[in-house]
Design a protein around this motif. Structure first.
Motif, PDB file in Angstrom:
ATOM      1  N   ILE A  31       0.815  -1.211   0.000  1.00 30.20           N
ATOM      2  CA  ILE A  31       0.000   0.000   0.000  1.00 30.20           C
ATOM      3  C   ILE A  31       0.849   1.263   0.000  1.00 30.20           C
ATOM      4  N   LYS A  32       2.162   1.070  -0.161  1.00 30.07           N
ATOM      5  CA  LYS A  32       3.081   2.204  -0.157  1.00 30.07           C
ATOM      6  C   LYS A  32       3.846   2.267  -1.466  1.00 30.07           C
ATOM      7  N   PRO A  33       4.103   3.465  -1.965  1.00 31.99           N
ATOM      8  CA  PRO A  33       5.066   3.551  -3.057  1.00 31.99           C
ATOM      9  C   PRO A  33       6.448   3.214  -2.512  1.00 31.99           C
ATOM     10  N   MET A  34       7.181   2.420  -3.252  1.00 28.94           N
ATOM     11  CA  MET A  34       8.479   1.938  -2.798  1.00 28.94           C
ATOM     12  C   MET A  34       9.522   2.224  -3.867  1.00 28.94           C
ATOM     13  N   GLY A  35      10.776   2.275  -3.432  1.00 30.55           N
ATOM     14  CA  GLY A  35      11.823   2.546  -4.398  1.00 30.55           C
ATOM     15  C   GLY A  35      13.133   1.889  -4.041  1.00 30.55           C
ATOM     16  N   TRP A  36      13.951   1.748  -5.046  1.00 31.33           N
ATOM     17  CA  TRP A  36      15.356   1.346  -4.881  1.00 31.33           C
ATOM     18  C   TRP A  36      16.225   2.528  -5.317  1.00 31.33           C
ATOM     19  N   TYR A  37      17.201   2.817  -4.488  1.00 30.74           N
ATOM     20  CA  TYR A  37      18.146   3.889  -4.771  1.00 30.74           C
ATOM     21  C   TYR A  37      19.558   3.320  -4.649  1.00 30.74           C
ATOM     22  N   ARG A  38      20.531   4.051  -5.142  1.00 24.19           N
ATOM     23  CA  ARG A  38      21.914   3.596  -5.004  1.00 24.19           C
ATOM     24  C   ARG A  38      22.833   4.789  -4.802  1.00 24.19           C
ATOM     25  N   GLN A  39      23.960   4.500  -4.168  1.00 23.28           N
ATOM     26  CA  GLN A  39      24.969   5.530  -3.943  1.00 23.28           C
ATOM     27  C   GLN A  39      26.344   4.940  -4.183  1.00 23.28           C
ATOM     28  N   ALA A  40      27.021   5.475  -5.170  1.00 33.03           N
ATOM     29  CA  ALA A  40      28.384   5.066  -5.478  1.00 33.03           C
ATOM     30  C   ALA A  40      29.360   5.952  -4.702  1.00 33.03           C
ATOM     31  N   PRO A  41      30.576   5.480  -4.479  1.00 32.38           N
ATOM     32  CA  PRO A  41      31.561   6.277  -3.737  1.00 32.38           C
ATOM     33  C   PRO A  41      31.761   7.652  -4.365  1.00 32.38           C
ATOM     34  N   GLY A  42      31.676   8.688  -3.546  1.00 29.31           N
ATOM     35  CA  GLY A  42      31.893  10.039  -4.026  1.00 29.31           C
ATOM     36  C   GLY A  42      30.745  10.639  -4.799  1.00 29.31           C
ATOM     37  N   LYS A  43      29.634   9.920  -4.872  1.00 27.90           N
ATOM     38  CA  LYS A  43      28.490  10.425  -5.636  1.00 27.90           C
ATOM     39  C   LYS A  43      27.265  10.536  -4.740  1.00 27.90           C
ATOM     40  N   GLN A  44      26.293  11.313  -5.205  1.00 28.53           N
ATOM     41  CA  GLN A  44      25.046  11.440  -4.469  1.00 28.53           C
ATOM     42  C   GLN A  44      24.169  10.208  -4.672  1.00 28.53           C
ATOM     43  N   ARG A  45      23.297   9.990  -3.717  1.00 31.04           N
ATOM     44  CA  ARG A  45      22.331   8.906  -3.847  1.00 31.04           C
ATOM     45  C   ARG A  45      21.376   9.234  -4.991  1.00 31.04           C
ATOM     46  N   GLU A  46      21.078   8.223  -5.811  1.00 35.54           N
ATOM     47  CA  GLU A  46      20.209   8.436  -6.962  1.00 35.54           C
ATOM     48  C   GLU A  46      19.121   7.387  -7.028  1.00 35.54           C
ATOM     49  N   MET A  47      18.001   7.781  -7.607  1.00 33.36           N
ATOM     50  CA  MET A  47      16.892   6.860  -7.796  1.00 33.36           C
ATOM     51  C   MET A  47      17.263   5.846  -8.859  1.00 33.36           C
ATOM     52  N   VAL A  48      16.948   4.596  -8.605  1.00 31.98           N
ATOM     53  CA  VAL A  48      17.144   3.525  -9.584  1.00 31.98           C
ATOM     54  C   VAL A  48      15.800   3.107 -10.172  1.00 31.98           C
ATOM     55  N   ALA A  49      14.850   2.808  -9.294  1.00 36.65           N
ATOM     56  CA  ALA A  49      13.536   2.362  -9.745  1.00 36.65           C
ATOM     57  C   ALA A  49      12.518   2.600  -8.643  1.00 36.65           C
ATOM     58  N   THR A  50      11.284   2.891  -9.046  1.00 33.29           N
ATOM     59  CA  THR A  50      10.200   3.040  -8.087  1.00 33.29           C
ATOM     60  C   THR A  50       8.990   2.265  -8.569  1.00 33.29           C
ATOM     61  N   ILE A  51       8.139   1.897  -7.615  1.00 29.72           N
ATOM     62  CA  ILE A  51       6.884   1.223  -7.936  1.00 29.72           C
ATOM     63  C   ILE A  51       5.790   1.870  -7.094  1.00 29.72           C
ATOM     64  N   SER A  52       4.719   2.252  -7.758  1.00 29.07           N
ATOM     65  CA  SER A  52       3.621   2.935  -7.074  1.00 29.07           C
ATOM     66  C   SER A  52       2.707   1.928  -6.396  1.00 29.07           C
ATOM     67  N   ARG A  53       1.756   2.448  -5.642  1.00 31.09           N
ATOM     68  CA  ARG A  53       0.789   1.582  -4.974  1.00 31.09           C
ATOM     69  C   ARG A  53       0.023   0.733  -5.982  1.00 31.09           C
ATOM     70  N   LEU A  54      -0.227   1.290  -7.155  1.00 34.38           N
ATOM     71  CA  LEU A  54      -0.989   0.566  -8.165  1.00 34.38           C
ATOM     72  C   LEU A  54      -0.108  -0.273  -9.084  1.00 34.38           C
ATOM     73  N   GLY A  55       1.187  -0.278  -8.821  1.00 39.75           N
ATOM     74  CA  GLY A  55       2.078  -1.128  -9.602  1.00 39.75           C
ATOM     75  C   GLY A  55       2.773  -0.438 -10.757  1.00 39.75           C
ATOM     76  N   GLY A  56       2.532   0.843 -10.929  1.00 41.60           N
ATOM     77  CA  GLY A  56       3.243   1.570 -11.960  1.00 41.60           C
ATOM     78  C   GLY A  56       4.717   1.686 -11.621  1.00 41.60           C
ATOM     79  N   THR A  57       5.570   1.561 -12.626  1.00 38.32           N
ATOM     80  CA  THR A  57       7.007   1.575 -12.386  1.00 38.32           C
ATOM     81  C   THR A  57       7.687   2.725 -13.115  1.00 38.32           C
ATOM     82  N   ASN A  58       8.819   3.120 -12.565  1.00 40.29           N
ATOM     83  CA  ASN A  58       9.615   4.190 -13.139  1.00 40.29           C
ATOM     84  C   ASN A  58      11.082   3.821 -12.947  1.00 40.29           C
ATOM     85  N   TYR A  59      11.892   4.073 -13.969  1.00 42.42           N
ATOM     86  CA  TYR A  59      13.301   3.679 -13.917  1.00 42.42           C
ATOM     87  C   TYR A  59      14.207   4.832 -14.319  1.00 42.42           C
TER      88      TYR A  59
END
Length: 114
Positions: A31-59
């Protein structure tokens, strides 16, 4: 208390695959939008992928066609299937409950060797 625990990281050669899993407790992940993020050494954390409550995805453009985010509503997990991995995918990967309040896991290391 909400807890997110990532697993599945490791060392893999370029072109290989890994599947990350985020075990969620304290809330119902479906029931929550969820996401995966990543952070490489020396870089800012960035969005990798998200999934909405209804299953919509973004990459992120850099992973489109290679990564797939999904939910398992029975296990209360959010997974990230990563194929055709590249050295530039090397980072600590974090699971996230999107919204207010937000929650983060402790991260899992993914290292892709060339």
């Amino acid at each position: 208390q909400v807890q997110l625990v990532e697993s599945g990281g490791g060392l893999v050669q370029a072109g290989g695959s890994l599947r990350l899993s985020c075990a969620v407790s304290g809330i119902t992940a479906s029931i929550k939008p969820m996401g995966w993020y990543r952070q490489a050494p020396g870089k800012q954390r960035e969005m990798v992928a998200t999934i909405s409550r209804l299953g919509g995805t973004n990459y992120a453009d850099s992973v489109k066609g290679r990564f797939t985010i999904s939910r398992d509503n029975v296990k209360n997990t959010v997974d990230l299937q990563m194929n055709t991995l590249r050295p530039e995918d090397t980072a600590v990967y974090y699971c996230n409950v999107i919204g207010v309040p937000t929650y983060w896991g402790q991260g899992t290391q993914v290292t892709v060797s060339s």
